[in-house]
Scaffold this motif. Structure first.
Motif, short mmCIF file in Angstrom:
data_model
loop_
_atom_site.label_atom_id
_atom_site.label_comp_id
_atom_site.label_asym_id
_atom_site.label_seq_id
_atom_site.Cartn_x
_atom_site.Cartn_y
_atom_site.Cartn_z
N CYS A 91 0.87 -1.17 0.00
CA CYS A 91 0.00 0.00 0.00
C CYS A 91 0.91 1.22 0.00
CB CYS A 91 -0.90 0.01 1.23
SG CYS A 91 -2.14 -1.30 1.20
N ILE A 92 0.55 2.20 -0.80
CA ILE A 92 1.41 3.37 -1.04
C ILE A 92 0.56 4.62 -0.89
CG2 ILE A 92 2.92 4.50 -2.71
CD1 ILE A 92 2.91 1.55 -4.08
N SER A 100 -2.57 -2.90 5.87
CA SER A 100 -1.52 -1.97 5.43
C SER A 100 -2.08 -0.69 4.85
CB SER A 100 -0.61 -2.67 4.42
OG SER A 100 0.19 -3.64 5.09
N ALA A 127 -0.04 2.62 5.85
CA ALA A 127 0.66 3.44 4.85
C ALA A 127 0.21 4.89 4.93
CB ALA A 127 0.43 2.88 3.45
N ILE A 149 4.69 3.80 3.01
CA ILE A 149 4.65 2.48 2.37
C ILE A 149 4.41 1.44 3.44
CG2 ILE A 149 5.99 0.78 1.05
CD1 ILE A 149 5.69 3.30 -0.53
N SER A 150 3.52 0.48 3.18
CA SER A 150 3.28 -0.63 4.09
C SER A 150 2.87 -1.86 3.29
CB SER A 150 2.19 -0.27 5.10
OG SER A 150 1.98 -1.33 6.02
N ASP A 182 9.59 -1.95 3.43
CA ASP A 182 8.85 -0.71 3.19
C ASP A 182 9.82 0.45 2.99
OD1 ASP A 182 6.64 -2.33 3.74
OD2 ASP A 182 6.23 -1.42 5.69
#
Length: 143
Positions: free
Chosen positions: A34-35, A57, A61, A119-120, A127
């Motif tokens: 995930c971003i 996530s 994130a 990030i996650s 990450d």
């Protein structure tokens, strides 16, 4: 105007470019992520949940980007900052949306904080790797 000041912030196009660079870096290591990219004020500008990225996530994130934008420092720096300060250690962790492990970076351009990047999806070291690669790919430094 004398009662205001200009605030630089990341554009939607630049946020999308950063998200795309992170997705490419995550694909290289085979970890869906995930971003999230926020503006300088911590509001979400762009988000991508790659196919197969963990559902939990998503918020992580976004909160990493929020934390980085809110304090102007990378999320991994928090541990060192608070570990030997008991009042801060036991108090700050109750701050809503604060993340104290790696994967969140302030986005800076020419010294000005213009956003947050989170990030996650992997271990926080993964990450961090994806985030630093993405920032470098678009010509920004990870601080």
């Amino acid at each position: 105007m004398t009662h205001s000041r200009p605030i630089a912030t990341i554009s939607a196009a630049a946020a999308r470019e950063l998200t795309d660079a992170a997705a490419a870096a995550a694909a290289e290591i085979g970890v869906p992520m995930c971003i999230a990219v926020t503006c300088a004020a911590g509001h979400l500008i762009h988000f991508l949940r790659m196919d197969g990225a963990p559902l939990l996530s998503t918020d992580i994130a976004i909160n990493k980007a929020y934390t980085a934008a809110g304090f102007g420092m990378a999320t991994h720096a928090w541990h060192e900052f608070i570990k030997n300060d008991p009042p801060l250690l036991h108090g700050i962790v109750h701050t809503n949306r604060l993340v104290t492990f790696g994967g969140g970076y302030p986005v800076k351009e020419e010294g000005a904080m213009i956003g947050g990047f989170g990030i996650s999806g992997g271990h926080y070291h993964q990450d961090m790797e994806v985030a630093t690669k993405a920032l470098a790919a678009v010509g920004l430094a990870a601080e």
